[in-house]
Design an enzyme around this catalytic site. Sequence first.
Site, PDB file in Angstrom:
ATOM      1  N   GLU A 192       5.035  -6.111  -1.588  1.00 13.69           N
ATOM      2  CA  GLU A 192       4.191  -5.986  -2.776  1.00 13.69           C
ATOM      3  C   GLU A 192       5.004  -5.418  -3.948  1.00 13.69           C
ATOM      4  O   GLU A 192       5.956  -4.669  -3.726  1.00 13.69           O
ATOM      5  CB  GLU A 192       2.978  -5.090  -2.474  1.00 13.69           C
ATOM      6  CG  GLU A 192       3.333  -3.654  -2.156  1.00 13.69           C
ATOM      7  CD  GLU A 192       2.107  -2.818  -1.758  1.00 13.69           C
ATOM      8  OE1 GLU A 192       1.316  -3.253  -0.905  1.00 13.69           O
ATOM      9  OE2 GLU A 192       1.970  -1.721  -2.331  1.00 13.69           O
ATOM     10  N   ILE A 236      -5.373  -1.125   5.096  1.00 15.52           N
ATOM     11  CA  ILE A 236      -5.181  -0.197   3.968  1.00 15.52           C
ATOM     12  C   ILE A 236      -3.993   0.710   4.266  1.00 15.52           C
ATOM     13  O   ILE A 236      -3.823   1.738   3.606  1.00 15.52           O
ATOM     14  CB  ILE A 236      -6.434   0.664   3.665  1.00 15.52           C
ATOM     15  CG1 ILE A 236      -6.875   1.472   4.892  1.00 15.52           C
ATOM     16  CG2 ILE A 236      -7.564  -0.191   3.127  1.00 15.52           C
ATOM     17  CD1 ILE A 236      -7.789   2.634   4.545  1.00 15.52           C
ATOM     18  N   ALA A 237      -3.177   0.339   5.282  1.00 11.61           N
ATOM     19  CA  ALA A 237      -2.080   1.218   5.701  1.00 11.61           C
ATOM     20  C   ALA A 237      -0.854   0.972   4.825  1.00 11.61           C
ATOM     21  O   ALA A 237      -0.646   1.659   3.816  1.00 11.61           O
ATOM     22  CB  ALA A 237      -1.780   0.990   7.168  1.00 11.61           C
ATOM     23  N   ARG A 238      -0.048   0.020   5.190  1.00 13.42           N
ATOM     24  CA  ARG A 238       1.146  -0.351   4.434  1.00 13.42           C
ATOM     25  C   ARG A 238       1.444  -1.805   4.702  1.00 13.42           C
ATOM     26  O   ARG A 238       1.183  -2.297   5.807  1.00 13.42           O
ATOM     27  CB  ARG A 238       2.369   0.457   4.913  1.00 13.42           C
ATOM     28  CG  ARG A 238       2.552   1.805   4.269  1.00 13.42           C
ATOM     29  CD  ARG A 238       2.978   1.690   2.797  1.00 13.42           C
ATOM     30  NE  ARG A 238       3.147   2.997   2.190  1.00 13.42           N
ATOM     31  CZ  ARG A 238       2.184   3.725   1.639  1.00 13.42           C
ATOM     32  NH1 ARG A 238       0.945   3.273   1.609  1.00 13.42           N
ATOM     33  NH2 ARG A 238       2.443   4.909   1.111  1.00 13.42           N
ATOM     34  N   HIS A 262      -3.455  -2.595  -3.907  1.00  9.17           N
ATOM     35  CA  HIS A 262      -3.072  -1.245  -3.460  1.00  9.17           C
ATOM     36  C   HIS A 262      -3.796  -0.155  -4.269  1.00  9.17           C
ATOM     37  O   HIS A 262      -3.156   0.669  -4.932  1.00  9.17           O
ATOM     38  CB  HIS A 262      -1.552  -1.066  -3.526  1.00  9.17           C
ATOM     39  CG  HIS A 262      -1.045   0.037  -2.638  1.00  9.17           C
ATOM     40  ND1 HIS A 262       0.198   0.039  -2.054  1.00  9.17           N
ATOM     41  CD2 HIS A 262      -1.633   1.200  -2.221  1.00  9.17           C
ATOM     42  CE1 HIS A 262       0.368   1.144  -1.337  1.00  9.17           C
ATOM     43  NE2 HIS A 262      -0.750   1.865  -1.429  1.00  9.17           N
ATOM     44  N   ILE A 263      -5.134  -0.177  -4.182  1.00 11.90           N
ATOM     45  CA  ILE A 263      -5.928   0.758  -4.999  1.00 11.90           C
ATOM     46  C   ILE A 263      -6.826   1.661  -4.160  1.00 11.90           C
ATOM     47  O   ILE A 263      -7.763   2.264  -4.674  1.00 11.90           O
ATOM     48  CB  ILE A 263      -6.810  -0.004  -6.025  1.00 11.90           C
ATOM     49  CG1 ILE A 263      -7.702  -1.056  -5.338  1.00 11.90           C
ATOM     50  CG2 ILE A 263      -5.928  -0.635  -7.111  1.00 11.90           C
ATOM     51  CD1 ILE A 263      -8.783  -1.638  -6.248  1.00 11.90           C
ATOM     52  N   ARG A 305      -1.070   7.171  18.485  1.00  8.28           N
ATOM     53  CA  ARG A 305       0.018   7.709  19.310  1.00  8.28           C
ATOM     54  C   ARG A 305      -0.515   8.776  20.258  1.00  8.28           C
ATOM     55  O   ARG A 305      -0.173   8.833  21.418  1.00  8.28           O
ATOM     56  CB  ARG A 305       1.089   8.345  18.415  1.00  8.28           C
ATOM     57  CG  ARG A 305       2.198   7.409  18.049  1.00  8.28           C
ATOM     58  CD  ARG A 305       3.110   8.072  17.085  1.00  8.28           C
ATOM     59  NE  ARG A 305       2.334   8.729  16.018  1.00  8.28           N
ATOM     60  CZ  ARG A 305       2.856   9.296  14.960  1.00  8.28           C
ATOM     61  NH1 ARG A 305       4.143   9.329  14.799  1.00  8.28           N
ATOM     62  NH2 ARG A 305       2.090   9.857  14.041  1.00  8.28           N
ATOM     63  N   GLY A 345      -5.491   9.206  12.205  1.00  8.99           N
ATOM     64  CA  GLY A 345      -5.183  10.431  11.465  1.00  8.99           C
ATOM     65  C   GLY A 345      -6.378  10.826  10.615  1.00  8.99           C
ATOM     66  O   GLY A 345      -7.514  10.467  10.920  1.00  8.99           O
ATOM     67  N   ARG A 346      -6.094  11.548   9.534  1.00  8.86           N
ATOM     68  CA  ARG A 346      -7.191  12.054   8.703  1.00  8.86           C
ATOM     69  C   ARG A 346      -8.033  10.924   8.133  1.00  8.86           C
ATOM     70  O   ARG A 346      -9.264  10.971   8.149  1.00  8.86           O
ATOM     71  CB  ARG A 346      -6.644  12.866   7.526  1.00  8.86           C
ATOM     72  CG  ARG A 346      -5.743  14.019   7.883  1.00  8.86           C
ATOM     73  CD  ARG A 346      -5.193  14.591   6.581  1.00  8.86           C
ATOM     74  NE  ARG A 346      -4.081  15.479   6.763  1.00  8.86           N
ATOM     75  CZ  ARG A 346      -2.815  15.087   6.914  1.00  8.86           C
ATOM     76  NH1 ARG A 346      -2.497  13.817   6.936  1.00  8.86           N
ATOM     77  NH2 ARG A 346      -1.858  15.985   7.047  1.00  8.86           N
ATOM     78  N   ILE A 347      -7.359   9.887   7.608  1.00 10.86           N
ATOM     79  CA  ILE A 347      -8.108   8.795   6.969  1.00 10.86           C
ATOM     80  C   ILE A 347      -8.840   7.972   8.027  1.00 10.86           C
ATOM     81  O   ILE A 347     -10.004   7.590   7.846  1.00 10.86           O
ATOM     82  CB  ILE A 347      -7.172   7.921   6.102  1.00 10.86           C
ATOM     83  CG1 ILE A 347      -6.554   8.768   4.982  1.00 10.86           C
ATOM     84  CG2 ILE A 347      -7.928   6.733   5.517  1.00 10.86           C
ATOM     85  CD1 ILE A 347      -5.416   8.078   4.206  1.00 10.86           C
TER      86      ILE A 347
HETATM   87  C1  8YV Z   1      -0.564   5.499  -3.540  1.00 11.73           C
HETATM   88  C2  8YV Z   1      -0.729   5.385  -0.986  1.00 11.73           C
HETATM   89  O1  8YV Z   1      -1.327   4.992  -4.570  1.00 11.73           O
HETATM   90  O2  8YV Z   1      -0.850   7.714  -0.751  1.00 11.73           O
HETATM   91  C3  8YV Z   1      -0.393   6.669  -0.316  1.00 11.73           C
HETATM   92  O3  8YV Z   1       0.328   6.646   0.688  1.00 11.73           O
HETATM   93  O4  8YV Z   1      -0.467   4.360  -0.456  1.00 11.73           O
HETATM   94  C4  8YV Z   1      -1.407   5.353  -2.309  1.00 11.73           C
HETATM   95  O5  8YV Z   1      -2.386   6.351  -2.346  1.00 11.73           O
HETATM   96  C5  8YV Z   1       0.768   4.824  -3.594  1.00 11.73           C
HETATM   97  O6  8YV Z   1       1.586   5.083  -2.492  1.00 11.73           O
HETATM   98  C6  8YV Z   1       1.507   5.227  -4.872  1.00 11.73           C
HETATM   99  O7  8YV Z   1       2.300   6.335  -4.730  1.00 11.73           O
END
Ligand code: 8YV
Length: 330
Positions: A270, A239-241, A288-289, A180, A157-159
């Site tokens: 988390e 850096i996804a989830r 998560h930064i 996908r 995607g974009r990122i």
């Molecule tokens: C947020 C993120 O800091 O945008 C997202 O999906 O994971 C992070 O940028 C986090 O979700 C807090 O809302």
Amino acid sequence: MTRRPAVLVARAVFGDIVDRLRVHFDVEDNPADRIFSKAELIEHLQGKAGAFITGSERIDAEVLAANPQLRAVCNMAVGYNNIDIDACNARGVLATNTPDVLTETTADFGFALMMATARRMAESEHFLRRGEWTRWSYDMFTGSDVHGATLGILGMGRIGQAIARRGALGFGMKVIYHNRSRLAPEQEAPLGARYVSKEELLRTADHLVLVVPYSAASHHAIGAAEIAQMKPTATLTNIARGGVVDDAALAAALRARTIAAAGLDVFEGEPKLHPDLLTVPNVVLTPHIASATVATRRAMADLAVDNLIAALTGAAPPTPVNPQVLPLKA
Ligand code: 8YV
């Protein structure tokens, strides 16, 4: 005089940005930044037409059913797996997110985390802080090159595309990706990006970066079987989830050196971490930064507020997730 709509700002956020809501609404905010339990969230949402939320607040069918007056939930995040979109659709509730404004910042961080992982920055810093650095040696903290290596991206995607740009244009990396859907040829060409199967991605990448949204389909997309297909010299950056990676399987693979190292900004469950991740040396851990710069967090908060104001004043919200529910009921 008609009463102004009431809104909840569920977490602490920039005061001047909350003030923008006060122009239009009766605002209940949370400057002490208490994390609400589900029951507390339900209670604080009573009588509210809209809510400013973050990834920490889960909006599900039960929360919506307990607050039938709720019309808009505006996430300060691009990911919206904390919101049950089907439940929102069923009740005509608008959900919004914050795409675009965090793309480059998050890509910077993803690339930095991948580099820190490949070059063993955290591991070597810990060694130094422990006072163990007494002499130079030829193989001390030798890692793997980033420049010229094969960058694998899961989720283009974009990122993902912004990370691919950094790799291809800045570091001469060969970019392969799985997604996908395949990008258009004019998007692939400037990056020399090659669409591959997930299996080829796992087998070929020197540095694999995960940027795929979390859903039932991406749950444990990377588990023991997938890690086993990677090169023993490869790195994995998430850096996804949390939940896209099976953290227990990853910790075991890092300990067994099935892959060389991992960089993790997100974790299953988390802010708790799988305890083994804290004891394996070859992992860089951050809380998560990825989107955490002042400018970007302000832009995200502003966009969430833009969405909330628009949704409840009859204007077009800039970044709706489920625009099919528009126009909202008065
Ligand atoms: C947020 C993120 O800091 O945008 C997202 O999906 O994971 C992070 O940028 C986090 O979700 C807090 O809302």
